[in-house]
Design an enzyme around this catalytic site. Structure first.
Site, PDB file in Angstrom:
ATOM      1  N   ALA A 105      -2.075  -5.766  -8.761  1.00 11.31           N
ATOM      2  CA  ALA A 105      -1.175  -4.767  -8.180  1.00 11.31           C
ATOM      3  C   ALA A 105       0.287  -4.821  -8.628  1.00 11.31           C
ATOM      4  CB  ALA A 105      -1.225  -4.857  -6.654  1.00 11.31           C
ATOM      5  N   ALA A 106       0.783  -5.975  -9.121  1.00 10.47           N
ATOM      6  CA  ALA A 106       2.224  -6.068  -9.409  1.00 10.47           C
ATOM      7  C   ALA A 106       2.585  -5.309 -10.676  1.00 10.47           C
ATOM      8  CB  ALA A 106       2.631  -7.527  -9.551  1.00 10.47           C
ATOM      9  N   GLY A 108       3.650  -2.937  -8.536  1.00  9.61           N
ATOM     10  CA  GLY A 108       3.436  -2.128  -7.343  1.00  9.61           C
ATOM     11  C   GLY A 108       3.596  -0.624  -7.533  1.00  9.61           C
ATOM     12  N   CYS A 224      -3.475   0.046 -20.242  1.00 15.61           N
ATOM     13  CA  CYS A 224      -2.484   0.738 -21.076  1.00 15.61           C
ATOM     14  C   CYS A 224      -2.647   0.250 -22.515  1.00 15.61           C
ATOM     15  CB  CYS A 224      -1.072   0.533 -20.546  1.00 15.61           C
ATOM     16  SG  CYS A 224      -0.570  -1.178 -20.432  1.00 15.61           S
TER      17      CYS A 224
END
Ligand code: SAM
Length: 296
Positions: A105-106, A108, A224
């Site tokens: 998640a970071a 965020g 990505c």
């Protein structure tokens, strides 16, 4: 990147795009302010804002000062989020009241976007194993005023539980080739050894996510990077083990479809249900999004 010459449509446009500056995009934090109010405040400070045609709460911004240096930023009225990075949560399609896990998640960006689409109602578990990055995640969730989230610190491949979430996002650690506009050293592509090491971790993360989601629930896998080993190869791995099935997803902007084969590997025709984003398609970074359902 030369190894992608045969798979990237319009190679010359791609090559030009990864040498061009990247537009700045912000996402309105609608938990705190409306897009109209935000636009008025920032235009009053000399910024120009153009709404993205496919996501009107987000704006492409130009100005003479950095967009992260405003009072409105510190008040949590917006998050600076690159355009292609908005797509995985659109694909996840979170709803108010659901139980959702963001496994990686970071810092965020997507976790706060999930909370926003949930209207801050339900439960969002935002997980991150890196203590340093965990601080950024916590700071962003506080700044944006997210109340439906709990934060956990666990390697995603060992995250405990079984069938507990309606939706899980795996925005995986990756070789980042899609970010070559910001990181020029990646214009030559990532080393194959790194790509293979990351693919091994990504397979474990996606396999775990498909156990954590409830039967019939949705898992979005995103990266990505452009490396098929980290994208189609990871999805093929879970399909072969019967852990998930692909759900077709069409983003609201130009894109390419996932590859059925690359460099002697057969991924299969069904990988066309996944999405590849290239920087020249809508002036963004590059990446990959797959939507999977755990068999009921
Ligand atoms: N989703 C984030 C966002 O939108 O802000 C970006 C996530 S970033 C692409 C990938 C994250 O995965 C990094 O913060 C990294 O520290 C984390 N990570 C690395 N190894 C991991 C693991 N074994 N399990 C879960 N997360 C991991």
């Amino acid at each position: 990147m030369e190894r992608y010459k045969d798979i990237i449509p319009d190679w010359d446009a791609f090559w030009r795009a990864i040498h061009a500056p990247l537009p700045t995009v912000i996402r309105t934090n609608t938990l705190r302010i409306t897009p109209e109010e935000l636009r008025e405040r920032l235009e009053g400070k000399g910024f120009s804002l153009a709404p993205l045609p496919w996501e009107e709460s987000c704006f492409q911004v130009t100005g003479d000062t950095p967009i992260g240096n405003t009072l409105e930023h510190w008040l949590g009225y917006y998050y600076v989020q690159e355009a292609s990075q908005l797509l995985p949560v659109l694909a996840l399609s979170p709803r108010p009241g659901e139980r959702i896990l963001d496994l990686c998640a970071a810092p965020g960006g997507k976790a706060s976007q999930i909370a926003q689409y949930m209207g801050d109602e339900g439960l969002l578990v935002a997980n991150e194993p890196s203590p340093k990055r965990l601080r950024a995640l916590l700071a962003n969730l506080y700044r944006l005023g997210v109340r439906c989230a709990v934060v956990t610190e666990c390697p995603g491949e060992r995250f405990p539980g079984e069938g507990e979430y309606d939706r899980v996002l795996v925005d995986a650690p990756c070789s980042g080739e899609g970010t070559a506009r910001r990181h020029p050293h990646l214009r030559k592509g990532a080393p194959l050894g790194l790509i293979r090491r990351l693919a091994a971790l990504q397979k474990r993360l996606l396999a775990r996510a498909l156990k954590l989601v409830r039967p019939g629930g949705i898992v979005v896998y995103s990266t990505c990077t452009l490396a098929p080993e980290e994208n189609e190869g990871v999805v093929r791995y879970v399909l072969d083990r019967g852990l998930g099935e692909l759900v077709p997803w069409t983003p609201p902007l130009p894109h390419a479809r996932g590859l059925s084969r690359f460099a002697g590997e057969e991924y299969g025709k069904e990988l066309a249900k996944t999405v590849r984003i290239y920087p020249h398609h809508f002036d963004s970074e590059g990446g990959f999004v797959a939507v999977l359902r755990r068999p009921a």
